[in-house]
Design a protein around this motif. Structure first.
Motif, short mmCIF file in Angstrom:
data_model
loop_
_atom_site.label_atom_id
_atom_site.label_comp_id
_atom_site.label_asym_id
_atom_site.label_seq_id
_atom_site.Cartn_x
_atom_site.Cartn_y
_atom_site.Cartn_z
N PRO A 5 0.91 -1.48 -0.09
CA PRO A 5 -0.28 -0.33 0.19
C PRO A 5 0.44 1.23 -0.34
CG PRO A 5 -0.03 -1.28 2.19
CD PRO A 5 0.66 -1.95 1.78
N ASN A 6 1.78 1.17 0.70
CA ASN A 6 2.72 2.32 0.73
C ASN A 6 3.79 2.57 -0.25
OD1 ASN A 6 2.81 4.79 2.51
ND2 ASN A 6 4.59 4.19 3.65
N ALA A 7 3.77 1.64 -1.62
CA ALA A 7 5.05 1.80 -2.70
C ALA A 7 5.26 2.84 -3.69
CB ALA A 7 4.41 0.62 -3.60
N ALA A 8 3.62 3.73 -3.33
CA ALA A 8 3.63 4.61 -4.00
C ALA A 8 4.68 6.03 -3.94
CB ALA A 8 2.72 5.25 -4.65
N LYS A 9 5.09 6.09 -1.68
CA LYS A 9 5.82 7.21 -1.15
C LYS A 9 6.67 6.80 -0.76
CE LYS A 9 2.69 8.53 2.09
NZ LYS A 9 2.07 8.20 3.65
N ARG A 10 7.51 5.27 -1.49
CA ARG A 10 9.14 5.32 -1.58
C ARG A 10 10.08 5.36 -2.92
NH1 ARG A 10 6.25 0.57 0.99
NH2 ARG A 10 6.88 -0.49 -0.37
N PHE A 11 10.59 6.21 -2.58
CA PHE A 11 11.88 6.49 -3.22
C PHE A 11 13.06 6.39 -2.99
CE2 PHE A 11 8.15 9.69 -2.63
CZ PHE A 11 7.27 9.23 -3.78
N TRP A 12 13.81 6.83 -3.72
CA TRP A 12 15.08 6.39 -3.82
C TRP A 12 16.40 6.88 -4.92
CZ3 TRP A 12 19.47 3.58 -6.51
CH2 TRP A 12 19.04 2.57 -7.22
N PHE A 13 17.82 7.86 -4.03
CA PHE A 13 18.64 7.72 -5.05
C PHE A 13 19.53 7.47 -5.06
CE2 PHE A 13 18.36 10.84 -1.55
CZ PHE A 13 19.24 11.00 -1.46
N GLU A 14 20.18 7.39 -6.29
CA GLU A 14 22.05 6.94 -6.02
C GLU A 14 23.02 8.13 -6.19
OE1 GLU A 14 24.61 4.12 -8.36
OE2 GLU A 14 22.77 4.41 -9.10
N HIS A 15 23.78 8.00 -5.02
CA HIS A 15 24.77 9.28 -5.15
C HIS A 15 26.29 8.24 -5.11
CE1 HIS A 15 22.34 12.97 -4.94
NE2 HIS A 15 22.17 13.02 -6.11
#
Length: 1011
Positions: A247-257
């Motif tokens: 249910p919360n997949a749309a509110k999980r983000f990530w970035f690669e640095h």
């Protein structure tokens, strides 16, 4: 219901300025930024307008602070819009965010706006009950009862560099609940209101002082050592994959640095953006918690640091809490809903079963993951964090100058440890790694350890670095070797006490220690801008682990020109090898020792390693490797290629070599002891080179090899040349048969008569001039057939027996048989005449016409000599008598070129006769030898070879660069003695069918190059 509601929203009038200001004071954010049109910024249905309407509705209901639902939905969104509306987004202390950090924030904002718009369209502007509920946390049905501690699979990078799975001690169940004690001792955090800022600031400062003075309990230390694993068992993974909804997949983000590119500063950008919502920062190690707290204090967020808030506690001051994943899993179901943002540091460590389940179960806040190695395990990261908002990998960071450039040096590990290929691989869900125990047993050798220490002292003495060993015992044995070599080195491991470890790291930063030796302890969670050299003494098959290691030397530092990466592998190791290298990590095609692999090149600014001139293809794809051959043909270190590619290089070089690069090409094959590569180079030059001069020169060098098969192949190729070139080639090959013995006598006889056939017109012309009857006999032979043809052949043979040897050879060479009987008769006569092949070749050579000197200067010079010296451009003149002519001196033999360059052949030196030959296309006056060289020639061949070798050339003719032969020698004496992998075997015994495959590959390469 959807259409009337949408119409009502679209028809709602814009609130007046007073209402907007009241709402901005209420939420502590701006709804209309400077320079914006309110009608456009607050358009009906837009996320900002919905946030305004919701805030005004809560004010109308009498709320003093924004609700938890409003903060979770709009706090970060409005804060990012405010932060990114500035020309230069800044943190609280004035730190300007760099472009890639702004990309991470703007990417998250874009994803939030898209999700908000989608939710508004599908749900009429209302979030689902699950998302809006302020207290919807992980349930006991998923995570277990509160009085039972969950099992955590901890990924703990221990001293051996292996990933260990540990379970929380069952004794913790008997301990009193720490959370209850915290609630009793500290109490709830007071609610913040806009008119109580001063009191809240004082309370926060007192809370920070209490946190700093509070001693760390032993239980917390034990808990902090436990880490969630970053893989799951196959059975568990299958069960997780079967879950139908997230249910919360749309509110999980990530970035690669990339490591060293400022992930922490980017995370603080989210802290700056959220003024009312709480931020929970999770990391996998206790020392990283301390680093985050120090960064928060240094960047101006000291007043917002808060202890963990549990259920029932709230704050609208944007509290920031830093904790470990272990604490997060242990307190699942108890964490306060004040946290609207959860930042997951090193997101790949949150992929454990319990950690990922806890994240999925908490549907309220926004989760933001950040990692430096997401691309290497992207399948797993995207399972938990579906949306990637930004990518700034190692190559991009180095090219932009955000991190230090990276140089690489490959060092063969030596014959004692070349059996690394026999170490088995242990497959995990995320990484595939070597068996650490077997690796340590293989590498932990006393001579090897001291050789590595000597190498570091010779190449990097005084340069701070970090060495990765194959285990705790290996690390401490290396420390002894480094200290014995006079280096300031220290070994650390998971067994090192924390206080002592902190002291050692501090001494390293102060410069009291130059080399830190560890197994895997310092691969993550340790940042030192001073570190410059990264030595991968223990190879790894995991790209994630490798990149984490390299990240220790990527941070910029005054006086640090580039990070140096040392890979203990063979220089020609390809990308498909299990051992990860810097070039396979960055997918580079070419390895050049000591050169910049990624990043800007700054010439002459503190370079600490010598850059080699030659390169090696290291990509695994055949097409890419061939492109490297095409592009870098004359810079490839041929001796490091495999046997088949050495032949491909020799063939391409022979086809493309020019006059100016001939010596260089021959020098690049100096390691060829069997002569197979030289033969391949010369044969291809004879067959495919466009320069007739070089084709003739290659023939002379083929004769010097004395290889019967190569000589026979060259004669076959010469048969397809034009008439003039065929005549010059025949002269060269006949001279070779005169000067040296090549092959068996029957082979030499066959070669001589084949060459005579190629130049039949020349011998016929001489025979006709010497004996007029020749024309009649040859005419009868040509114009007859059947038995008459055989009789005419025997008549010619009988007439030839009555002539002198030279004329007899010319008659037999000019005869052309049409029937088997005539061919058999001629073959018998030729065989009898060739009992001495060298004498026969000499007689046939005398039939070639003289080359007339061009220009009056040459004529005057020849007259002035009065016969004292025979002109090197002339063929020996026939004697006046018709008897057997004596053998001519070797000085009278023609040459392929006027004067062969000194030191040209790396293998067998040519004879004096061959060194004096010349071709008609390139006939030039021979330069007069200096007195010193004439004296050297009289002293013997050995002295001449030494005089003409490249090493003994006059200084005036030495170029500023080293020769290719010199450049190919090992650059380090210590490396050559202690770490050399030994000479490469040449010309291996080919399996059945391998020779055909080799020829096919060479032919395909040549055809591809021709296209």
């Amino acid at each position: 219901m959807a259409e009337p509601t949408s119409v009502a929203v679209a028809a709602a009038p814009l609130p007046n300025t007073a209402e907007i200001e009241r709402a901005e004071k209420f939420v502590r954010e701006r709804f209309v930024h400077e320079g914006e049109d309110p009608q456009l910024a607050l358009a009906p249905g837009s996320p900002r307008r919905r946030a305004l309407d919701r805030a005004l509705a809560e004010i109308a209901e009498g709320a003093k602070h924004p609700s938890t639902a409003w903060r979770r939905e709009f706090s970060l969104l409005l804060g990012l819009e405010r932060l990114l509306s500035d020309d230069e987004p800044k943190l609280a202390d004035g730190t300007v965010l760099s472009a890639h950090q702004v990309d991470a924030l703007s990417g998250t904002l874009t994803a939030l706006l898209a999700e908000s718009q989608r939710t508004a369209e599908n749900g009429n502007g209302r979030r689902s009950a699950a998302a809006a509920s302020p207290e919807l946390l992980a349930s006991a049905a998923i995570l277990g009862h509160d009085d039972e501690q969950p099992t955590v699979a901890a990924e703990q990078e221990n001293g051996h560099g292996s990933v260990a799975e540990e379970v929380l001690d069952e004794e913790e169940d008997e301990l009193p609940d720490e959370d209850d004690e915290d609630e009793e001792d500290l109490g709830p955090v007071a609610r913040a209101a806009p008119d109580e800022d001063d009191e809240d600031d004082e309370d926060d400062e007192e809370l920070i002082e209490e946190l700093e003075e509070e001693p760390e309990e032993p239980e917390l230390e034990e808990e902090s050592e436990e880490e969630p694993r970053d893989w799951v068992d196959e059975e568990d993974e299958e069960s997780l994959a079967e879950q139908p909804e997230d249910p919360n997949a749309a509110k999980r983000f990530w970035f690669e640095h990339a490591t060293g590119a400022g992930k922490t500063v980017a995370a603080l950008g989210f802290v700056e953006a959220s003024r009312t919502g709480g931020i929970l920062i999770l990391t996998h190690r206790r020392n990283l918690v301390d680093q985050f707290l120090s960064e928060l204090q240094m960047r101006g967020y000291r007043s917002r640091i808060s202890r963990p808030l549990l259920k029932g506690e709230d704050s609208v001051k944007g509290p920031v809490t830093v904790e470990t994943y272990q604490w997060f899993v242990r307190n699942s179901g108890k964490i306060s809903s004040a946290y609207t943002i959860v930042i997951c540091d090193e997101a790949h460590t949150a992929l454990g079963e319990k950690t990922s389940a806890t994240i999925r179960a908490w549907t309220g806040p926004i989760f933001i993951g950040m990692t430096a190695t997401g691309a290497l395990i992207a399948r797993h990261v995207t399972d938990l964090f579906p949306t990637q908002t930004s990518r700034f990998d190692l190559a991009q960071a180095a090219r932009r100058g955000v991190i230090s450039p990276l140089r690489c040096v490959r060092i063969p590990p030596g014959p004692g440890v070349r059996t690394i290929a026999k170490v088995p691989l242990r497959r995990g869900e995320v990484d595939t790694e070597f068996d650490q125990e077997m690796l340590a047993e293989l590498l932990d050798q006393h001579p090897f350890n001291h050789a590595v220490a000597d190498l570091y002292k010779v190449r990097f003495n005084g340069v701070p670095g970090v060495v990765y060993a194959a285990g705790v015992r290996h690390a401490y044995n290396l420390e002894e070797a480094f200290v014995a070599a006079g280096l300031k080195a220290k070994a650390v491991s998971g067994e090192t006490p924390k206080r002592k470890l902190a002291e050692i790291l501090a001494r390293y930063e102060r410069g009291e220690i130059d080399v830190l030796i560890n197994a895997q302890l310092l691969a993550e969670g340790w940042n030192s801008p001073r570190a410059t050299v990264c030595v991968h003494l223990a190879p790894t098959a995991s790209k994630r682990i490798y990149q984490q290691r390299v990240g220790r030397v990527t941070r910029r530092h005054p006086g640090k020109e580039a990070g140096l990466v040392v890979d203990f592998v063979h220089p020609a190791t390809k990308h498909d090898d299990p051992v990860v290298t810097l070039h396979s990590l960055l997918d580079r095609d070419v390895y050049r020792g000591g050169a910049i692999v990624v990043g800007p090149v700054r010439r002459g600014r503190g370079r600490r390693v010598r850059v080699e001139r030659r390169v090696l293809p290291v990509c695994a794809e055949e097409e890419r490797r061939f492109q490297v051959f095409e592009r870098e043909l004359w810079r490839i270190a041929v001796e490091h290629l495999d046997y088949g590619e050495q032949h491909v290089w020799a063939a391409l070089a022979g086809a493309r070599v020019t006059t100016t690069g001939w010596r260089r090409a021959r020098a690049m094959l100096h390691f060829d002891r069997t002569g197979e590569l030289k033969a391949r180079f010369l044969i291809t030059a004879v067959q495919r080179n466009k320069s007739s001069q070089l084709r003739l020169r290659a023939l002379a060098d083929i004769a010097a090899l004395r290889d019967a098969d190569t000589f026979d192949t060259a004669i076959d190729i010469v048969g397809g040349w034009s008439r003039d070139e065929r005549r010059e080639a025949a002269k060269i090959l006949l001279h070779a048969l005169v000067d040296r013995r090549i092959g068996r006598r029957d082979q030499a006889t066959a070669w001589i008569w084949r060459l005579a056939e190629y130049t039949r017109e020349t011998h016929e012309e001489y025979a006709v001039q010497r004996w007029p009857e020749t024309k009649r006999l040859l005419g009868l032979l040509v114009n007859s057939a059947g038995a008459a043809h055989a009789r005419n052949a025997r008549r010619l043979i009988h007439a030839a027996r009555k002539q002198d040897r030279r004329l007899a050879a010319a008659l037999l060479a000019a005869a052309l048989a049409h029937t088997p009987e005539a061919e058999e008769a001629l073959r018998g006569a030729r065989t009898r005449m060739a009992r001495k092949p060298q004498a026969l070749a000499r007689e046939l050579l005398r039939n070639f016409p003289r080359r007339r000197a061009k220009g009056s200067r040459r004529k005057r010079k020849a007259k002035g000599l009065e016969g004292a010296r025979v002109d090197e451009t002339l063929i020996g003149a026939p004697p006046a008598d018709v008897g057997d002519a004596p053998a001519e001196p070797a000085e009278q033999v023609t040459a392929v070129e006027g004067r062969a360059p000194q030191g040209e052949r790396v293998g067998e030196e040519p004879s004096e006769a061959q060194a004096g030959t010349s071709s008609p296309a390139a006939a030039k006056p021979a330069r007069k030898r200096s007195p010193a060289k004439r004296t050297a020639a009289k002293r013997g061949t050995a002295k001449k070879d030494a005089q003409e070798s490249p090493e003994n050339k006059p200084r005036a003719k030495r170029s500023r660069r080293k020769s290719a032969a010199e450049a190919s020698q090992p650059s380090d004496g210590v490396l050559a003695e202690a770490l050399s992998s030994g000479p490469q075997e040449q010309g291996p015994e080919l399996a059945p069918g391998s020779g055909i495959a080799l020829e096919r590959s060479v032919t395909d390469a040549l055809d591809h190059a021709a296209e």
